[in-house]
Design a protein around this motif. Structure first.
Motif, PDB file in Angstrom:
ATOM      1  N   ASP A 115       0.667  -1.220   0.051  1.00 24.44           N
ATOM      2  CA  ASP A 115      -0.082  -0.069   0.164  1.00 24.44           C
ATOM      3  C   ASP A 115       0.660   1.273   0.164  1.00 24.44           C
ATOM      4  OD1 ASP A 115      -2.248  -1.402   0.094  1.00 24.44           O
ATOM      5  OD2 ASP A 115      -2.515  -1.661   2.210  1.00 24.44           O
ATOM      6  N   HIS A 116       2.085   1.401  -0.051  1.00 18.63           N
ATOM      7  CA  HIS A 116       3.298   2.313   0.215  1.00 18.63           C
ATOM      8  C   HIS A 116       2.739   3.369   1.230  1.00 18.63           C
ATOM      9  CE1 HIS A 116       4.772   0.595  -3.334  1.00 18.63           C
ATOM     10  NE2 HIS A 116       3.638   0.501  -4.000  1.00 18.63           N
ATOM     11  N   TYR A 117       2.540   3.058   2.252  1.00 17.37           N
ATOM     12  CA  TYR A 117       2.170   3.807   3.737  1.00 17.37           C
ATOM     13  C   TYR A 117       3.206   5.021   3.566  1.00 17.37           C
ATOM     14  CZ  TYR A 117      -1.036   0.366   5.105  1.00 17.37           C
ATOM     15  OH  TYR A 117      -1.769  -0.812   5.132  1.00 17.37           O
ATOM     16  N   GLY A 118       2.417   6.224   3.723  1.00 16.09           N
ATOM     17  CA  GLY A 118       3.533   7.474   3.840  1.00 16.09           C
ATOM     18  C   GLY A 118       3.860   8.027   2.600  1.00 16.09           C
ATOM     19  N   MET A 119       3.322   7.452   1.419  1.00 16.62           N
ATOM     20  CA  MET A 119       3.601   8.004   0.224  1.00 16.62           C
ATOM     21  C   MET A 119       2.322   8.654  -0.353  1.00 16.62           C
ATOM     22  SD  MET A 119       6.091   5.415  -1.274  1.00 16.62           S
ATOM     23  CE  MET A 119       6.785   6.395  -2.942  1.00 16.62           C
ATOM     24  N   LYS A 120       2.111   9.624  -1.222  1.00 13.51           N
ATOM     25  CA  LYS A 120       1.079  10.065  -1.775  1.00 13.51           C
ATOM     26  C   LYS A 120       1.267  10.057  -3.156  1.00 13.51           C
ATOM     27  CE  LYS A 120       2.107  14.957  -1.650  1.00 13.51           C
ATOM     28  NZ  LYS A 120       1.676  15.998  -1.150  1.00 13.51           N
ATOM     29  N   GLN A 121      -0.107   9.622  -3.943  1.00 12.88           N
ATOM     30  CA  GLN A 121       0.158   9.464  -5.275  1.00 12.88           C
ATOM     31  C   GLN A 121      -0.027  11.030  -5.927  1.00 12.88           C
ATOM     32  OE1 GLN A 121      -2.711   6.822  -7.042  1.00 12.88           O
ATOM     33  NE2 GLN A 121      -1.808   6.987  -8.954  1.00 12.88           N
ATOM     34  N   VAL A 122       0.769  11.398  -6.882  1.00 11.82           N
ATOM     35  CA  VAL A 122       0.624  12.784  -7.471  1.00 11.82           C
ATOM     36  C   VAL A 122       0.756  12.448  -8.884  1.00 11.82           C
ATOM     37  CG1 VAL A 122       1.784  14.800  -7.927  1.00 11.82           C
ATOM     38  CG2 VAL A 122       2.273  13.565  -5.716  1.00 11.82           C
ATOM     39  N   THR A 123      -0.268  13.147  -9.474  1.00  5.51           N
ATOM     40  CA  THR A 123      -0.472  13.181 -10.898  1.00  5.51           C
ATOM     41  C   THR A 123      -0.371  14.530 -11.424  1.00  5.51           C
ATOM     42  OG1 THR A 123      -2.113  11.304 -10.528  1.00  5.51           O
ATOM     43  CG2 THR A 123      -2.104  12.192 -12.685  1.00  5.51           C
ATOM     44  N   THR A 124       0.693  14.635 -12.227  1.00  3.00           N
ATOM     45  CA  THR A 124       0.837  15.775 -12.848  1.00  3.00           C
ATOM     46  C   THR A 124       0.697  15.776 -14.495  1.00  3.00           C
ATOM     47  OG1 THR A 124       3.311  15.488 -13.034  1.00  3.00           O
ATOM     48  CG2 THR A 124       2.550  16.763 -11.111  1.00  3.00           C
ATOM     49  N   THR A 125       0.303  17.076 -14.957  1.00  2.00           N
ATOM     50  CA  THR A 125       0.305  17.015 -16.444  1.00  2.00           C
ATOM     51  C   THR A 125       1.066  18.185 -16.697  1.00  2.00           C
ATOM     52  OG1 THR A 125      -1.844  17.648 -15.781  1.00  2.00           O
ATOM     53  CG2 THR A 125      -1.702  15.985 -17.656  1.00  2.00           C
ATOM     54  N   GLU A 126       1.901  18.327 -17.695  1.00  2.71           N
ATOM     55  CA  GLU A 126       2.779  19.301 -18.336  1.00  2.71           C
ATOM     56  C   GLU A 126       2.861  19.160 -19.717  1.00  2.71           C
ATOM     57  OE1 GLU A 126       7.366  18.555 -17.678  1.00  2.71           O
ATOM     58  OE2 GLU A 126       6.308  18.312 -15.764  1.00  2.71           O
ATOM     59  N   LYS A 127       2.827  20.616 -20.286  1.00  3.53           N
ATOM     60  CA  LYS A 127       3.109  20.548 -21.675  1.00  3.53           C
ATOM     61  C   LYS A 127       4.670  20.228 -22.173  1.00  3.53           C
ATOM     62  CE  LYS A 127      -0.691  23.704 -22.517  1.00  3.53           C
ATOM     63  NZ  LYS A 127      -0.846  25.150 -23.225  1.00  3.53           N
ATOM     64  N   SER A 128       4.617  19.573 -23.198  1.00  2.67           N
ATOM     65  CA  SER A 128       6.090  19.011 -23.658  1.00  2.67           C
ATOM     66  C   SER A 128       6.856  20.200 -24.047  1.00  2.67           C
ATOM     67  CB  SER A 128       5.996  17.868 -24.530  1.00  2.67           C
ATOM     68  OG  SER A 128       7.283  17.535 -25.177  1.00  2.67           O
ATOM     69  N   LYS A 129       8.151  20.355 -23.873  1.00  2.00           N
ATOM     70  CA  LYS A 129       8.922  21.369 -24.574  1.00  2.00           C
ATOM     71  C   LYS A 129       9.500  21.297 -25.886  1.00  2.00           C
ATOM     72  CE  LYS A 129      13.191  19.841 -22.656  1.00  2.00           C
ATOM     73  NZ  LYS A 129      14.351  20.063 -21.684  1.00  2.00           N
ATOM     74  N   TYR A 130       9.016  20.096 -26.120  1.00  2.00           N
ATOM     75  CA  TYR A 130       9.751  19.623 -27.630  1.00  2.00           C
ATOM     76  C   TYR A 130       8.670  20.280 -28.872  1.00  2.00           C
ATOM     77  CZ  TYR A 130      12.829  16.686 -25.151  1.00  2.00           C
ATOM     78  OH  TYR A 130      13.515  16.581 -24.187  1.00  2.00           O
ATOM     79  N   ILE A 131       7.350  20.409 -28.272  1.00  2.00           N
ATOM     80  CA  ILE A 131       6.570  20.921 -29.308  1.00  2.00           C
ATOM     81  C   ILE A 131       6.831  22.109 -30.012  1.00  2.00           C
ATOM     82  CG2 ILE A 131       4.137  21.993 -29.609  1.00  2.00           C
ATOM     83  CD1 ILE A 131       3.287  20.083 -27.526  1.00  2.00           C
ATOM     84  N   ARG A 132       7.480  23.012 -29.324  1.00  7.61           N
ATOM     85  CA  ARG A 132       7.931  24.344 -29.852  1.00  7.61           C
ATOM     86  C   ARG A 132       9.170  23.774 -30.765  1.00  7.61           C
ATOM     87  NH1 ARG A 132       7.996  28.074 -24.724  1.00  7.61           N
ATOM     88  NH2 ARG A 132       5.778  28.361 -24.503  1.00  7.61           N
ATOM     89  N   GLN A 133       9.917  22.984 -30.190  1.00  9.89           N
ATOM     90  CA  GLN A 133      11.172  22.635 -31.116  1.00  9.89           C
ATOM     91  C   GLN A 133      10.729  22.005 -32.390  1.00  9.89           C
ATOM     92  OE1 GLN A 133      13.571  20.566 -28.479  1.00  9.89           O
ATOM     93  NE2 GLN A 133      14.224  22.096 -27.369  1.00  9.89           N
ATOM     94  N   VAL A 134       9.962  21.165 -32.489  1.00 10.74           N
ATOM     95  CA  VAL A 134       9.370  20.389 -33.657  1.00 10.74           C
ATOM     96  C   VAL A 134       8.854  21.667 -34.586  1.00 10.74           C
ATOM     97  CG1 VAL A 134       7.640  18.757 -34.522  1.00 10.74           C
ATOM     98  CG2 VAL A 134       9.103  18.223 -32.608  1.00 10.74           C
ATOM     99  N   ALA A 135       8.049  22.441 -33.969  1.00 10.61           N
ATOM    100  CA  ALA A 135       7.406  23.409 -34.876  1.00 10.61           C
ATOM    101  C   ALA A 135       8.221  24.269 -35.547  1.00 10.61           C
ATOM    102  CB  ALA A 135       6.724  24.430 -34.182  1.00 10.61           C
ATOM    103  N   LEU A 136       9.689  24.726 -34.673  1.00  9.41           N
ATOM    104  CA  LEU A 136      10.724  25.351 -35.362  1.00  9.41           C
ATOM    105  C   LEU A 136      11.579  24.682 -36.536  1.00  9.41           C
ATOM    106  CD1 LEU A 136      12.389  27.779 -35.217  1.00  9.41           C
ATOM    107  CD2 LEU A 136      13.832  26.707 -33.289  1.00  9.41           C
ATOM    108  N   ILE A 137      11.604  23.407 -36.352  1.00  7.84           N
ATOM    109  CA  ILE A 137      12.451  22.540 -37.076  1.00  7.84           C
ATOM    110  C   ILE A 137      11.301  22.414 -38.456  1.00  7.84           C
ATOM    111  CG2 ILE A 137      13.043  20.049 -37.704  1.00  7.84           C
ATOM    112  CD1 ILE A 137      13.848  20.002 -34.666  1.00  7.84           C
ATOM    113  N   LYS A 138      10.234  22.249 -38.211  1.00  9.64           N
ATOM    114  CA  LYS A 138       9.263  21.965 -39.432  1.00  9.64           C
ATOM    115  C   LYS A 138       9.365  23.418 -40.256  1.00  9.64           C
ATOM    116  CE  LYS A 138       7.717  18.064 -39.215  1.00  9.64           C
ATOM    117  NZ  LYS A 138       8.031  17.069 -40.197  1.00  9.64           N
ATOM    118  N   ALA A 139       9.008  24.729 -39.573  1.00 11.74           N
ATOM    119  CA  ALA A 139       9.491  25.922 -40.121  1.00 11.74           C
ATOM    120  C   ALA A 139      10.729  26.009 -40.842  1.00 11.74           C
ATOM    121  CB  ALA A 139       9.262  27.168 -39.101  1.00 11.74           C
ATOM    122  N   LEU A 140      11.844  25.536 -40.487  1.00 13.00           N
ATOM    123  CA  LEU A 140      13.159  25.763 -40.891  1.00 13.00           C
ATOM    124  C   LEU A 140      13.158  24.805 -42.353  1.00 13.00           C
ATOM    125  CD1 LEU A 140      15.383  26.087 -37.945  1.00 13.00           C
ATOM    126  CD2 LEU A 140      15.041  27.712 -39.757  1.00 13.00           C
TER     127      LEU A 140
END
Length: 104
Positions: A50-75
């Protein structure tokens, strides 16, 4: 912490079994120490499950690679659509100038 408690119960059960001379006290003390040992083993198993003493954390974050891929496609688009035809034209123009120079 549970492992330390388990080790203490195991050592105390061994010492109680070896050192005490009165049979009733020895059996009672050893039984109590073994019960404590079994409870600490159950605690370890429950903690693993049961993993006592630990809490489950769910995070969502945007990937930083989206901008890089868009830049590569533009180039890529710029290189293919704009730069390559310009380079071809410059290459043809310099070839024409070199031929003209040789003929003069």
């Amino acid at each position: 912490m549970i492992i330390l408690i388990m080790a203490i119960f195991a050592i105390l059960a061994f010492l109680a079994n070896m050192m005490l001379e009165n049979r009733i006290i020895r059996i009672t003390t050893t039984a109590v120490m073994f019960v404590g040992l079994i409870i600490s083993v159950i605690g370890i198993i429950a903690n693993m499950h049961d993993h006592y003493g630990m809490k489950q954390v769910t995070t969502t974050e945007k990937s930083k690679y989206i901008r890089q891929v868009a830049l590569i496609k533009a180039l890529e688009y710029y290189f293919i659509k704009e730069l390559v035809p310009t380079v071809k034209k410059m290459f043809i123009f310099t070839n024409i100038l070199l031929r003209l120079r040789k003929t003069m």
